[in-house]
Design an enzyme around this catalytic site. Sequence first.
Site, PDB file in Angstrom:
ATOM      1  N   ALA A   1       0.841  -1.198   0.000  1.00 51.86           N
ATOM      2  CA  ALA A   1       0.000   0.000   0.000  1.00 51.86           C
ATOM      3  C   ALA A   1       0.877   1.249   0.000  1.00 51.86           C
ATOM      4  O   ALA A   1       2.090   1.162   0.155  1.00 51.86           O
ATOM      5  CB  ALA A   1      -0.907  -0.008   1.215  1.00 51.86           C
ATOM      6  N   CYS A   2       0.246   2.387  -0.133  1.00 51.51           N
ATOM      7  CA  CYS A   2       0.935   3.684  -0.152  1.00 51.51           C
ATOM      8  C   CYS A   2       1.901   3.798   1.028  1.00 51.51           C
ATOM      9  O   CYS A   2       1.504   3.479   2.139  1.00 51.51           O
ATOM     10  CB  CYS A   2      -0.097   4.801  -0.074  1.00 51.51           C
ATOM     11  SG  CYS A   2       0.590   6.438   0.085  1.00 51.51           S
TER      12      CYS A   2
END
Lengths: 188, 83
Positions: free
Chosen positions: B21-22
């Site tokens: 994820a980010c």
Amino acid sequence: MEKNNEATILQLQLQMEALQKKVQRLENNRQDQLSMAIVSGDMDKILAAMIISLAAAAMDTQVKLFFSFWALAALRDPKKNPKGKDFISKMFGMMLPKSRNNLKLSNMNMAGMGPVMIKSLMKKKNVMSLDEMFRQAAELGIEITVCEMSMDLMGFKKEEIIDYPHLRYAGATTFVADAGESAMQLFI
Amino acid sequence: MTTEELKNVAVAKSVDARGTACPGPLLEAKKAIGTIGVNDVMEVLSADEGTKVDIPKWCNKQGHEYLGFVEENGYFKIYLKKQ
């Protein structure tokens, strides 16, 4: 007439030089650099600080982090056992989180249930752990400056701080100087 | 570029960042971009909605050409050309 022209040119040259100096100074004040003062020791805030830092590093922005006050707990290494602390330092050491993996949440901490839940959610949602974020930060050359005065105040010793390749100890002036030349400054 | 054009573009490097994820996808893109040549096309696979907004901004900063994205089943393929 000729003389007048020469005088004008000379004046223009002088103005040009002054402008060049000014532009140079301004450019120096807006380097592609992120300076962050991290004061909070909450897990969520340290996470935010690290995510923003990594995103900036991915953009090739130079990142300089200044850890101070409660945030110092996130830099403690639980495997290290410093000697020679006085009573108050020992108390501080006992009451504050032993490492970045023992931090509390600023909200919904629920006596330690909150962080456990967040960690398992992060894993499930593929969000990097704090350990992984620090590893990536080291790889990307993110600099950490530890506030010497806070260390002393909270009774932390250098011997209990994590091994990190780009770590140094300095004072608030270093942060101000770094922040002054950065295009971005943040306070967490 | 249209979706059809993007689907047929010759990709020099594919970065599968669906497992992170980010800001993971951006970090993987940054690492991979060094391995391809100028004018080569790279695709970044991400399951993170934000990545398709972040990559154009990253391209803009780094001077790469953002080509567009294709939505697949549960993830995005984001295309860019190294400059």
